[in-house]
Scaffold this active site. Structure first.
Site, PDB file in Angstrom:
ATOM      1  CD  GLU A   1      -2.915  -1.275   2.148  1.00  0.00           C
ATOM      2  OE1 GLU A   1      -3.120  -0.345   3.172  1.00  0.00           O
ATOM      3  OE2 GLU A   1      -4.046  -2.108   1.918  1.00  0.00           O
TER       4      GLU A   1
ATOM      5  CD  GLU B   1      -3.984  -7.150   3.624  1.00  0.00           C
ATOM      6  OE1 GLU B   1      -4.836  -6.246   3.787  1.00  0.00           O
ATOM      7  OE2 GLU B   1      -2.788  -6.920   4.124  1.00  0.00           O
TER       8      GLU B   1
END
Length: 408
Positions: free
Chosen positions: A211, A322
């Protein structure tokens, strides 16, 4: 996730609007298996899911209706919280350990951070990681790490060697954009040492950044991964990616180098430099109901990540880095995402409607996550610490049932 950034529905609002005129996945649709090409990236080909289900309705979310089918798999009998507790060895040999009949090798991969792997209070241990690997080896043949601090790369590789299990690990380097590459350099050096010590037989690749672009945009007032702000962050990240490639070349090692980011925050410049991309796709943070969560996850991944990767030659392999569902919240204000609550029952539903269907259709994913991480609850509260399949003490959560669709 697994960072200081907490995701919310806004991070999913950039879902490609060009698909708004396409037929949504509805609960009376058939989710077909992929073509012979298979694979996580799908080669840019459209794929559908295989489901058995009845007509329940149609969800309209973010301008695109997506919905979910029901289960493809038969599941094992429910297990209690007493099962899978610290997978005990019957001898001093870590490769000899008791197997739990409630666990099945049904997951493509699992997201994992060893307990006690956060600076400055490194508290991880080889003994604990061996226990983790013994348990996870009964669920999957792949794990992904997020970072390399606290010597976790070497400890995980050592644990795999000692347990002698079939396990591939994707090592991680978690750089930040504000420290003149101090975190990146520190982790690169520990990864290098681990590779020199343990080799690459059990290493699938090195993931540089988690991220990173999302965090860079948040810190610099940007919203578009391919804006000038996003490109500025990409240049910093690409420098780290290329440095990792150089490190591997110096070691005469042939390993893939990739990147993980929020599902709609991949930058085009970054995509052209990586061998694989891992996308964090969370229906919880997109305020999707549990009944539509699995179908939404797949559709979001296809439209935002698989189709994006297909634009580039060579095409990066794409996987879901994820996805999962929280089982509780530390405060009442965060126990619901709107349509659904954080609960073991709803995690069971997501497991039941995502895992075996993804396996059948060839979607590569790392389920989030192995066990609850208490440090996240302390630092962030809400649902952040409660995403584990297992409790923090390595016991399977009470009432949770592992899907039984063993991957070949």
């Amino acid at each position: 996730m697994n960072s200081s950034t907490q995701m919310n529905a806004g991070h999913y609002e950039s879902m490609d609007r060009s698909h708004s005129d396409q037929e949504p996945i509805t609960q009376n649709s058939n989710w077909m298996e992929k073509g012979a090409s298979g694979g996580g990236s799908g080669g840019g080909k459209k794929s559908k899911w295989l489901v058995v289900g009845g007509v329940v309705g149609l969800l309209c979310l973010i301008g695109v209706g997506v919905a979910l089918g029901v289960t493809l798999s038969k599941k094992s009998s429910s297990s209690s919280s007493s099962s899978s507790s610290s997978s005990s060895s019957s001898s001093s040999d870590p490769s000899v350990f008791d197997k739990d009949e409630n666990l099945h090798l049904s997951f493509y991969g699992i997201a994992y951070t060893p307990a006690g792997s956060q600076l400055p209070d490194c508290g991880n241990s080889l003994d604990d990681i061996i226990k983790d690997i013994q348990i996870m080896s009964q669920l999957t043949t792949r794990v992904r790490l997020y970072g390399a601090d606290c010597n976790q790369s070497a400890l995980v590789l050592d644990a795999i060697a000692q347990t002698k299990v079939n396990m591939t690990v994707y090592l991680g380097n978690y750089p930040v954009s504000t420290d003149d590459d101090a975190a990146y350099d520190r982790q690169r050096d520990t990864i290098k040492e681990a590779l020199q010590t343990y080799g690459t037989d059990h290493v699938g690749g090195i993931t540089v950044g988690n991220e990173y672009i999302l965090n860079y945009l948040n810190a610099n007032g940007g919203t578009d991964a391919n804006s000038a702000v996003g490109d500025a962050g990409a240049k910093l990240l690409i420098a780290n990616i290329n440095d990792t490639k150089s490190m591997l070349e110096d070691l005469s090692l042939d390993l893939k180098v990739g990147n993980a980011d929020a599902g709609s925050y991949f930058n085009d410049l970054v995509m052209q430099q990586i061998d694989y991309g891992m996308a964090n796709v969370h229906p919880w943070f997109a305020n999707v109901s549990i009944d539509e969560a699995a179908g939404w996850t797949w559709q979001f991944f296809q439209w935002n990540d698989v189709e994006l990767a297909a634009k580039f030659t060579p095409t990066p392999d794409m996987s879901i880095a994820e996805t999962g569902w929280p089982t509780k919240s530390s405060d009442a204000g965060n126990e619901s995402n709107g349509p659904s609550t954080a609960s073991v029952e709803n995690l069971n539903t997501f497991l039941d409607t995502f895992v075996c269907q993804a396996n059948a259709n060839g979607t590569e994913y790392f389920f989030f996550e192995f066990f609850d991480e208490e440090w996240k609850d302390v630092q962030f509260g809400g649902v952040e610490g409660w995403w584990g399949i297992f409790n923090a003490n390595r016991t399977l959560k009470d009432g949770l049932t592992i899907p039984n669709c063993v991957l070949s």
